[in-house]
Design a protein around this motif. Structure first.
Motif, PDB file in Angstrom:
ATOM      1  N   TYR A 176      98.890  36.550 -15.613  1.00  0.00           N
ATOM      2  CA  TYR A 176      99.063  35.108 -15.786  1.00  0.00           C
ATOM      3  C   TYR A 176      98.750  34.676 -17.210  1.00  0.00           C
ATOM      4  O   TYR A 176      99.409  33.800 -17.763  1.00  0.00           O
ATOM      5  CB  TYR A 176      98.184  34.324 -14.809  1.00  0.00           C
ATOM      6  N   ARG A 177      97.766  35.305 -17.815  1.00  0.00           N
ATOM      7  CA  ARG A 177      97.440  34.966 -19.204  1.00  0.00           C
ATOM      8  C   ARG A 177      98.632  35.247 -20.113  1.00  0.00           C
ATOM      9  O   ARG A 177      98.937  34.496 -21.035  1.00  0.00           O
ATOM     10  CB  ARG A 177      96.212  35.759 -19.651  1.00  0.00           C
ATOM     11  N   TRP A 194     103.621  33.072 -23.234  1.00  0.00           N
ATOM     12  CA  TRP A 194     105.036  33.296 -23.520  1.00  0.00           C
ATOM     13  C   TRP A 194     105.961  32.217 -22.973  1.00  0.00           C
ATOM     14  O   TRP A 194     107.090  32.058 -23.446  1.00  0.00           O
ATOM     15  CB  TRP A 194     105.463  34.663 -23.001  1.00  0.00           C
ATOM     16  N   PHE A 195     105.520  31.439 -22.005  1.00  0.00           N
ATOM     17  CA  PHE A 195     106.365  30.390 -21.437  1.00  0.00           C
ATOM     18  C   PHE A 195     105.900  28.988 -21.828  1.00  0.00           C
ATOM     19  O   PHE A 195     106.419  27.997 -21.316  1.00  0.00           O
ATOM     20  CB  PHE A 195     106.406  30.502 -19.915  1.00  0.00           C
ATOM     21  N   GLY A 196     104.920  28.910 -22.738  1.00  0.00           N
ATOM     22  CA  GLY A 196     104.319  27.620 -23.057  1.00  0.00           C
ATOM     23  C   GLY A 196     105.250  26.615 -23.690  1.00  0.00           C
ATOM     24  O   GLY A 196     105.076  25.405 -23.526  1.00  0.00           O
ATOM     25  N   ARG A 197     106.262  27.035 -24.439  1.00  0.00           N
ATOM     26  CA  ARG A 197     107.140  26.105 -25.140  1.00  0.00           C
ATOM     27  C   ARG A 197     108.265  25.558 -24.255  1.00  0.00           C
ATOM     28  O   ARG A 197     108.901  24.571 -24.602  1.00  0.00           O
ATOM     29  CB  ARG A 197     107.761  26.788 -26.361  1.00  0.00           C
ATOM     30  N   GLU A 213      98.404  23.689 -31.161  1.00  0.00           N
ATOM     31  CA  GLU A 213      97.209  24.507 -31.385  1.00  0.00           C
ATOM     32  C   GLU A 213      97.151  25.674 -30.400  1.00  0.00           C
ATOM     33  O   GLU A 213      96.793  26.795 -30.757  1.00  0.00           O
ATOM     34  CB  GLU A 213      95.942  23.642 -31.246  1.00  0.00           C
ATOM     35  N   GLU A 214      97.512  25.382 -29.149  1.00  0.00           N
ATOM     36  CA  GLU A 214      97.470  26.436 -28.146  1.00  0.00           C
ATOM     37  C   GLU A 214      98.566  27.466 -28.355  1.00  0.00           C
ATOM     38  O   GLU A 214      98.411  28.640 -28.006  1.00  0.00           O
ATOM     39  CB  GLU A 214      97.610  25.829 -26.749  1.00  0.00           C
ATOM     40  N   LEU A 215      99.705  26.993 -28.919  1.00  0.00           N
ATOM     41  CA  LEU A 215     100.833  27.892 -29.101  1.00  0.00           C
ATOM     42  C   LEU A 215     100.801  28.621 -30.436  1.00  0.00           C
ATOM     43  O   LEU A 215     101.583  29.548 -30.648  1.00  0.00           O
ATOM     44  CB  LEU A 215     102.148  27.097 -28.993  1.00  0.00           C
ATOM     45  N   ALA A 216      99.920  28.190 -31.329  1.00  0.00           N
ATOM     46  CA  ALA A 216      99.881  28.786 -32.663  1.00  0.00           C
ATOM     47  C   ALA A 216      99.138  30.118 -32.662  1.00  0.00           C
ATOM     48  O   ALA A 216      98.193  30.330 -33.413  1.00  0.00           O
ATOM     49  CB  ALA A 216      99.226  27.813 -33.650  1.00  0.00           C
ATOM     50  N   ALA A 248     100.533  41.801 -28.161  1.00  0.00           N
ATOM     51  CA  ALA A 248      99.451  42.535 -27.511  1.00  0.00           C
ATOM     52  C   ALA A 248      99.286  42.095 -26.059  1.00  0.00           C
ATOM     53  O   ALA A 248      98.961  42.903 -25.180  1.00  0.00           O
ATOM     54  CB  ALA A 248      98.140  42.336 -28.278  1.00  0.00           C
ATOM     55  N   LEU A 249      99.533  40.801 -25.809  1.00  0.00           N
ATOM     56  CA  LEU A 249      99.414  40.297 -24.442  1.00  0.00           C
ATOM     57  C   LEU A 249     100.455  40.910 -23.507  1.00  0.00           C
ATOM     58  O   LEU A 249     100.256  40.966 -22.293  1.00  0.00           O
ATOM     59  CB  LEU A 249      99.558  38.773 -24.425  1.00  0.00           C
TER      60      LEU A 249
END
Length: 440
Positions: free
Chosen positions: A84-85, A90-93, A211-214, A222-223
């Protein structure tokens, strides 16, 4: 008293006992035992006993505890949380990206689990709090978690399909393959629904802040490693089985071993975790075993009375229903029963009636198994007794109330129903893959 009347009394007695709150396997087994003794005397116990004992001679039965063990160890070891992390970043935008990522997570968990429980637990305890914290609409995301977790009984390796295969005597490999396209179609429909809702009303699913996506691209890459272990487990288990390198029982053993090794590699394989996993596995496996034994015993007595032939005469001769009208009636009955019973209870109740009748009507039992499994998805999320509804209520954050849970599921019930209608109208959606891969 005619055999038809005896069959009706047996069925009515079973439903009455289930309605009183008795355990399903106890109610079904009691009616079968009482009926056979009253009809044939003490020597009649050989009839259900012989039918039930076939189960112990069926080698694929070994897959059931192994698949259940695999699902629990992946959940207890936190491997799903790592996934989930990865989805979160990767889907935040994307519009509604976290909700769509949650649906994809449910598909992945389903592909290495076979049960809806793990997907629900992960979605409710990990995904829901994260999405609520970021301002997602609670009704929307509650429906996403419930609908997405229901995919666990359709996408291989589905434990529900293993149970259906045992009772209907159908190849589990064909059932698994037949569930792939309907499951992916359903997941795509869920994702499209969320994306359209988020596009039409961005306040329902706000995008993540810059900020969260940067995050540097190196950290994002790596994720992706979080997805490697689940993919390897899925390939080692299902991929090798579909390609014909290993048998069904071997695939379950490979999956269980791979999940245990993955937990050890992550440094999370503790005695406490093994003890918890083993206890839960034994509990669920024993419950399924009792249900199947009761179903086989009841079916032997019921069929011995000629109940299936009587029902065929009622539907086809007296009521003059077409085969398709009979199938539609069966689906409606599944949906009604699903409001009060879980999937295994429904299966053991209707199997003695429906499966022989479907065979007589010359419909494909693998195709019918997919229809049954998809209808079980509706059963999982519909009031008043949908299993996922109560599990969600127990696991969800306190901001999500029972009315929120009930309101959230209806769009997903409609989408599941639409996929059921498509598979009924175009059976090749389910049957093309097993026919192509295994020459079914």
């Amino acid at each position: 008293m005619t055999n038809e009347l005896i069959a009706i009394l047996m069925f009515a007695s079973m439903l009455l006992l289930v309605a009183t709150g008795q355990r399903v396997f106890a109610a079904i087994g009691f009616v079968a035992s009482a009926a056979v003794i009253l009809l044939y005397g003490t020597g009649g116990v050989e009839l259900p006993f012989a039918a039930a004992f076939k189960l112990f001679n069926w080698y694929p039965m070994l897959t059931l505890p192994l698949f259940i063990y695999m699902g629990y160890i992946l959940s207890e070891s936190g491997i799903a949380e790592d996934l989930y992390r990865m989805m979160h970043v990767w889907f935040g935008r994307m519009a509604g990206g976290l909700a769509i990522g949650t649906i994809l997570l449910c598909v992945i968990i389903s592909a290495i689990n076979g049960l809806s429980v793990a997907g629900m637990a992960i979605g409710a305890t990990i995904a829901l709090p994260e999405m609520l914290r970021r301002g997602y609409d609670k009704v929307l995301i509650t429906g996403v978690v419930q609908g997405g977790s229901s995919l666990g009984i359709l996408v291989p390796p589905s434990v529900v399909m293993v149970l259906y295969g045992m009772i209907a005597r159908q190849p589990v490999s064909q059932l698994w393959l037949a569930g792939v396209f309907p499951g992916l179609l359903m997941a795509a429909m869920f994702g499209l629904y969320v994306w359209l809702r988020a596009k039409a009303n961005p306040s329902l699913a706000p995008k993540l802040s810059e900020e969260e996506l940067a995050m540097p691209i190196g950290e994002k890459l790596a994720l992706l490693r979080a997805g490697i272990i689940p993919f390897l487990i899925f390939f080692a288990m299902t991929g090798l089985f579909v390609m014909g390198y290993i048998s069904l029982v071997e695939s379950s053993a490979v999956g269980a071993t791979a999940a245990t090794l993955a937990a050890a590699i992550k440094g999370r394989l503790t005695f406490r975790m093994i003890h918890t996993t083993a206890r839960k596995t034994l509990s669920v496996s024993a419950l399924f075993l009792w249900l199947i034994l009761a179903a086989l015993a009841f079916g032997a007595v019921f069929d011995g009375l000629g109940a299936v032939r009587a029902i065929e005469g009622l539907f086809i001769t007296r009521w003059e229903l077409t085969p398709w009208q009979v199938i539609i009636m069966m689906q409606i009955s599944f949906i009604i029963m699903g409001m009060f019973l879980d999937d295994t209870a429904m299966l053991v109740i209707v199997a003695p009636l429906y499966i022989p009748l479907v065979r007589i009507l010359e419909f494909d039992l693998v195709w019918f198994g997919v229809l049954y499994t998809m209808t079980c998805q509706i059963a999982y999320i519909t009031p008043p007794f949908g299993y996922n509804l109560f599990l969600m209520r127990a696991l969800a954050p306190k901001e999500i109330t029972l009315p929120d849970i009930y309101r959230s599921i209806w769009p997903f019930v409609i989408m599941i129903s639409l996929v059921i209608a498509l598979v009924m109208a175009f059976p090749q959606i389910a049957l093309w893959l097993p026919q192509t891969v295994r020459g079914y």
